[in-house]
Scaffold this motif. Structure first.
Motif, PDB file in Angstrom:
ATOM      1  N   GLY A  14      -3.253   4.944  -6.554  1.00  0.00           N
ATOM      2  CA  GLY A  14      -3.529   6.345  -6.829  1.00  0.00           C
ATOM      3  C   GLY A  14      -4.897   6.815  -6.422  1.00  0.00           C
ATOM      4  N   THR A  15      -5.752   5.926  -5.925  1.00  0.00           N
ATOM      5  CA  THR A  15      -7.112   6.291  -5.537  1.00  0.00           C
ATOM      6  C   THR A  15      -7.233   6.360  -4.022  1.00  0.00           C
ATOM      7  OG1 THR A  15      -8.003   5.204  -7.506  1.00  0.00           O
ATOM      8  CG2 THR A  15      -9.543   5.663  -5.711  1.00  0.00           C
ATOM      9  N   LEU A  16      -7.786   7.458  -3.521  1.00  0.00           N
ATOM     10  CA  LEU A  16      -7.979   7.621  -2.089  1.00  0.00           C
ATOM     11  C   LEU A  16      -9.176   6.793  -1.635  1.00  0.00           C
ATOM     12  CD1 LEU A  16      -7.060   9.181   0.476  1.00  0.00           C
ATOM     13  CD2 LEU A  16      -8.767  10.917  -0.120  1.00  0.00           C
ATOM     14  N   ALA A  17      -9.018   6.092  -0.522  1.00  0.00           N
ATOM     15  CA  ALA A  17     -10.109   5.272   0.022  1.00  0.00           C
ATOM     16  C   ALA A  17     -10.064   5.326   1.537  1.00  0.00           C
ATOM     17  CB  ALA A  17      -9.985   3.822  -0.454  1.00  0.00           C
ATOM     18  N   GLY A  18     -11.216   5.081   2.154  1.00  0.00           N
ATOM     19  CA  GLY A  18     -11.252   4.960   3.597  1.00  0.00           C
ATOM     20  C   GLY A  18     -10.691   3.616   4.022  1.00  0.00           C
ATOM     21  N   LEU A  19     -10.150   3.574   5.232  1.00  0.00           N
ATOM     22  CA  LEU A  19      -9.576   2.343   5.770  1.00  0.00           C
ATOM     23  C   LEU A  19     -10.266   2.010   7.084  1.00  0.00           C
ATOM     24  CD1 LEU A  19      -5.808   3.164   5.166  1.00  0.00           C
ATOM     25  CD2 LEU A  19      -7.198   1.562   3.859  1.00  0.00           C
ATOM     26  N   ALA A  20     -10.730   0.798   7.206  1.00  0.00           N
ATOM     27  CA  ALA A  20     -11.423   0.353   8.413  1.00  0.00           C
ATOM     28  C   ALA A  20     -10.893  -1.001   8.846  1.00  0.00           C
ATOM     29  CB  ALA A  20     -12.931   0.265   8.164  1.00  0.00           C
ATOM     30  N   VAL A  21     -11.011  -1.270  10.145  1.00  0.00           N
ATOM     31  CA  VAL A  21     -10.742  -2.609  10.658  1.00  0.00           C
ATOM     32  C   VAL A  21     -12.026  -3.416  10.485  1.00  0.00           C
ATOM     33  CG1 VAL A  21     -10.029  -3.971  12.646  1.00  0.00           C
ATOM     34  CG2 VAL A  21      -9.182  -1.627  12.388  1.00  0.00           C
ATOM     35  N   PRO A  22     -11.992  -4.548   9.787  1.00  0.00           N
ATOM     36  CA  PRO A  22     -13.222  -5.334   9.610  1.00  0.00           C
ATOM     37  C   PRO A  22     -13.676  -5.941  10.932  1.00  0.00           C
ATOM     38  CG  PRO A  22     -11.333  -6.528   8.740  1.00  0.00           C
ATOM     39  CD  PRO A  22     -10.840  -5.158   9.118  1.00  0.00           C
ATOM     40  N   LEU A  70     -10.889  19.032   3.734  1.00  0.00           N
ATOM     41  CA  LEU A  70     -10.830  18.115   4.857  1.00  0.00           C
ATOM     42  C   LEU A  70     -10.213  16.793   4.414  1.00  0.00           C
ATOM     43  CD1 LEU A  70     -14.278  18.577   6.633  1.00  0.00           C
ATOM     44  CD2 LEU A  70     -12.036  19.134   7.562  1.00  0.00           C
ATOM     45  N   PRO A  71      -9.198  16.308   5.131  1.00  0.00           N
ATOM     46  CA  PRO A  71      -8.635  15.003   4.781  1.00  0.00           C
ATOM     47  C   PRO A  71      -9.660  13.907   5.017  1.00  0.00           C
ATOM     48  CG  PRO A  71      -7.795  15.765   6.893  1.00  0.00           C
ATOM     49  CD  PRO A  71      -8.567  16.903   6.317  1.00  0.00           C
ATOM     50  N   GLY A  72      -9.645  12.914   4.124  1.00  0.00           N
ATOM     51  CA  GLY A  72     -10.569  11.796   4.260  1.00  0.00           C
ATOM     52  C   GLY A  72     -11.873  11.945   3.514  1.00  0.00           C
ATOM     53  N   ILE A  73     -12.116  13.124   2.927  1.00  0.00           N
ATOM     54  CA  ILE A  73     -13.312  13.304   2.099  1.00  0.00           C
ATOM     55  C   ILE A  73     -12.949  12.849   0.697  1.00  0.00           C
ATOM     56  CG2 ILE A  73     -15.032  14.917   1.244  1.00  0.00           C
ATOM     57  CD1 ILE A  73     -15.077  14.360   4.292  1.00  0.00           C
ATOM     58  N   VAL A 118     -10.676   3.958  10.701  1.00  0.00           N
ATOM     59  CA  VAL A 118      -9.448   4.354  11.396  1.00  0.00           C
ATOM     60  C   VAL A 118      -8.571   5.332  10.623  1.00  0.00           C
ATOM     61  CG1 VAL A 118      -9.326   2.296  12.851  1.00  0.00           C
ATOM     62  CG2 VAL A 118      -8.252   2.264  10.586  1.00  0.00           C
ATOM     63  N   ALA A 119      -8.643   5.375   9.299  1.00  0.00           N
ATOM     64  CA  ALA A 119      -7.726   6.228   8.536  1.00  0.00           C
ATOM     65  C   ALA A 119      -8.184   6.297   7.082  1.00  0.00           C
ATOM     66  CB  ALA A 119      -6.290   5.697   8.621  1.00  0.00           C
ATOM     67  N   ALA A 120      -7.337   6.895   6.246  1.00  0.00           N
ATOM     68  CA  ALA A 120      -7.554   6.901   4.800  1.00  0.00           C
ATOM     69  C   ALA A 120      -6.218   6.645   4.124  1.00  0.00           C
ATOM     70  CB  ALA A 120      -8.146   8.231   4.332  1.00  0.00           C
ATOM     71  N   GLY A 121      -6.258   6.109   2.922  1.00  0.00           N
ATOM     72  CA  GLY A 121      -5.014   5.821   2.231  1.00  0.00           C
ATOM     73  C   GLY A 121      -5.210   5.740   0.735  1.00  0.00           C
ATOM     74  N   ARG A 122      -4.105   5.674   0.031  1.00  0.00           N
ATOM     75  CA  ARG A 122      -4.144   5.565  -1.428  1.00  0.00           C
ATOM     76  C   ARG A 122      -3.634   4.199  -1.860  1.00  0.00           C
ATOM     77  NH1 ARG A 122      -5.232  10.296  -3.953  1.00  0.00           N
ATOM     78  NH2 ARG A 122      -4.998  12.192  -2.713  1.00  0.00           N
ATOM     79  N   LEU A 123      -4.345   3.596  -2.762  1.00  0.00           N
ATOM     80  CA  LEU A 123      -3.935   2.335  -3.356  1.00  0.00           C
ATOM     81  C   LEU A 123      -4.174   2.458  -4.850  1.00  0.00           C
ATOM     82  CD1 LEU A 123      -2.881  -0.505  -2.710  1.00  0.00           C
ATOM     83  CD2 LEU A 123      -5.246  -1.284  -2.671  1.00  0.00           C
ATOM     84  N   MET A 164       0.845  -1.184   0.000  1.00  0.00           N
ATOM     85  CA  MET A 164       0.000   0.000   0.000  1.00  0.00           C
ATOM     86  C   MET A 164       0.881   1.235   0.000  1.00  0.00           C
ATOM     87  SD  MET A 164      -2.725   1.433   2.754  1.00  0.00           S
ATOM     88  CE  MET A 164      -4.019   0.451   2.075  1.00  0.00           C
ATOM     89  N   ALA A 165       0.549   2.183  -0.849  1.00  0.00           N
ATOM     90  CA  ALA A 165       1.311   3.422  -0.883  1.00  0.00           C
ATOM     91  C   ALA A 165       0.572   4.508  -0.137  1.00  0.00           C
ATOM     92  CB  ALA A 165       1.529   3.851  -2.335  1.00  0.00           C
ATOM     93  N   ALA A 166       1.316   5.282   0.617  1.00  0.00           N
ATOM     94  CA  ALA A 166       0.828   6.523   1.224  1.00  0.00           C
ATOM     95  C   ALA A 166      -0.436   6.349   2.044  1.00  0.00           C
ATOM     96  CB  ALA A 166       0.604   7.577   0.148  1.00  0.00           C
ATOM     97  N   ILE A 167      -0.311   5.741   3.179  1.00  0.00           N
ATOM     98  CA  ILE A 167      -1.430   5.746   4.118  1.00  0.00           C
ATOM     99  C   ILE A 167      -1.446   7.087   4.814  1.00  0.00           C
ATOM    100  CG2 ILE A 167      -2.272   4.773   6.277  1.00  0.00           C
ATOM    101  CD1 ILE A 167      -1.467   2.078   5.331  1.00  0.00           C
ATOM    102  N   LEU A 168      -2.583   7.765   4.818  1.00  0.00           N
ATOM    103  CA  LEU A 168      -2.687   9.102   5.374  1.00  0.00           C
ATOM    104  C   LEU A 168      -3.201   9.044   6.794  1.00  0.00           C
ATOM    105  CD1 LEU A 168      -4.417  10.800   2.329  1.00  0.00           C
ATOM    106  CD2 LEU A 168      -1.983  10.496   2.746  1.00  0.00           C
ATOM    107  N   ALA A 169      -2.541   9.777   7.672  1.00  0.00           N
ATOM    108  CA  ALA A 169      -2.909   9.746   9.091  1.00  0.00           C
ATOM    109  C   ALA A 169      -3.984  10.768   9.406  1.00  0.00           C
ATOM    110  CB  ALA A 169      -1.674   9.988   9.946  1.00  0.00           C
ATOM    111  N   PHE A 170      -5.040  10.800   8.597  1.00  0.00           N
ATOM    112  CA  PHE A 170      -6.071  11.816   8.858  1.00  0.00           C
ATOM    113  C   PHE A 170      -6.889  11.472  10.088  1.00  0.00           C
ATOM    114  CE2 PHE A 170     -10.331  10.257   8.361  1.00  0.00           C
ATOM    115  CZ  PHE A 170     -10.225   9.137   7.577  1.00  0.00           C
TER     116      PHE A 170
END
Length: 250
Positions: free
Chosen positions: A221-229, A21-24, A214-219, A1-7
Motif C-alpha cells: 500500500g505504500t508508493l515507492a520508487g523503483l530502481a535497477v541496482p 505528478l506520478p512518482g512524487i 525506472v518506475a514507481a510502484g506500491r508494495l 508486488m502489487a500495482a507497479i505504476l508505469a510513470f
C-alpha cells in the motif's frame, strides 16, 4: 508486488501540476540545480528525434547509462535508431557542455519493451548508449558493492515539469524492508523524464552510481520508487568500457 505504476516513461516538454505528478512520493522534495559542476556535468538529457526525452549519465567518454524503455519507439515497440538519439551532457536552460548522437545501443538481456510492468522485466530495464563522439567530461563511476545500511542517496534528473534544468532529491534513501528481486525500492521523488536518472551515493572519492531509476510502484500500500541496482549492470558496463565486452549483448 502489487500495482507497479508505469510513470517512468518518456518525458515531454509540457509543464505539469506538481501536486499530481506520478512518482512524487508525498511532498515534492526535488530541488532545481542551476549548476554544471561534476558530477552534474556528466548527467544530461537523452533526446529522441521522434519526441520526448529521458535522463542519462556519462559512465565513460563514449558511453551513457539510461533506462532501456527510453530507447524504444512507443508506437512500434522497436528500438529507435542510435543516430536518432542525442545526448546533451550538462544540459541547462537550452545550452549544454557537450553533445553527441548515438552510434550503438546495448540493451540488457531479457528486457521486453512490450511486457507488462512486472518486477522481473523492470530489473532488466537498463541500457548503454554508445556515442558517436567522445566527451571530455569526467564520467561518474558505478559502485560494484552492495549498499551499506543507513546510506543516504541523491537522485538527479530532468523531470517533465522542469525539463530545462536538472532537479535533485538529496537525502532520500533505500526503502526499509525487502525489495523485489532485481530491484531497489527507494524514497526518491521522480516523474516523467526522470527515467534513467542515477541514484548516487557520496563517498570519499566523490559520488558513484548505485542505481538507475525506472518506475514507481506500491508494495503493502505504500508508493515507492523503483530502481535497477548497480550490481545488476556493473559487470557488463565495466567490460564494455574496457573493450572486452563491447561486441556482445548484455
Amino acid at each position: 508486488m502489487a500495482a507497479i505504476l508505469a510513470f517512468a516513461t518518456i518525458g515531454g516538454a509540457e509543464a505539469a501540476d506538481r501536486d499530481h505528478l506520478p512518482g512524487i512520493l508525498g511532498r515534492d522534495d526535488r530541488t532545481p540545480l542551476d549548476n554544471q559542476d561534476w558530477p552534474w556535468a556528466a548527467i544530461g538529457r537523452v533526446n529522441r528525434t521522434i519526441g520526448g526525452f529521458c535522463t542519462g549519465t556519462l559512465i565513460g567518454p563514449r558511453h551513457v547509462l539510461t533506462a532501456a524503455h527510453c530507447l524504444f519507439n512507443r508506437r512500434t515497440g522497436r528500438l529507435i535508431g542510435a543516430g536518432d538519439i542525442h545526448f546533451l551532457a550538462g544540459y541547462r536552460r537550452g545550452s549544454y557542455l557537450s553533445h553527441s548522437v548515438g552510434r550503438r545501443i546495448l540493451v540488457a538481456a531479457g528486457y521486453d519493451y512490450r511486457a507488462p510492468f512486472e518486477a522481473a522485466n523492470l530489473g532488466a530495464d537498463w541500457a548503454i548508449l554508445e556515442l558517436a563522439e567522445p566527451m571530455a567530461i569526467r564520467p561518474v563511476p558505478i559502485r560494484k558493492e552492495p549498499l551499506p545500511s543507513g546510506v543516504e542517496l541523491v537522485r538527479a534528473g530532468y523531470g517533465q515539469d522542469r525539463a530545462h534544468l536538472l532537479s535533485i532529491h538529496d537525502g532520500c534513501a533505500p526503502r526499509p524492508g525487502s525489495s523485489p528481486p532485481g530491484l531497489l525500492m527507494h524514497t526518491c521523488d521522480a516523474t516523467h523524464g526522470d527515467s534513467g536518472s542515477p541514484l548516487l551515493m557520496r563517498g570519499p572519492e566523490g559520488p558513484a552510481i548505485v542505481g538507475l531509476d525506472v518506475a514507481a510502484g506500491r508494495l503493502g500500500g505504500t508508493l515507492a520508487g523503483l530502481a535497477v541496482p548497480a550490481t545488476s549492470f556493473h559487470t557488463f558496463a565495466s567490460a564494455t568500457l574496457s573493450g572486452s565486452g563491447g561486441n556482445e549483448e548484455p
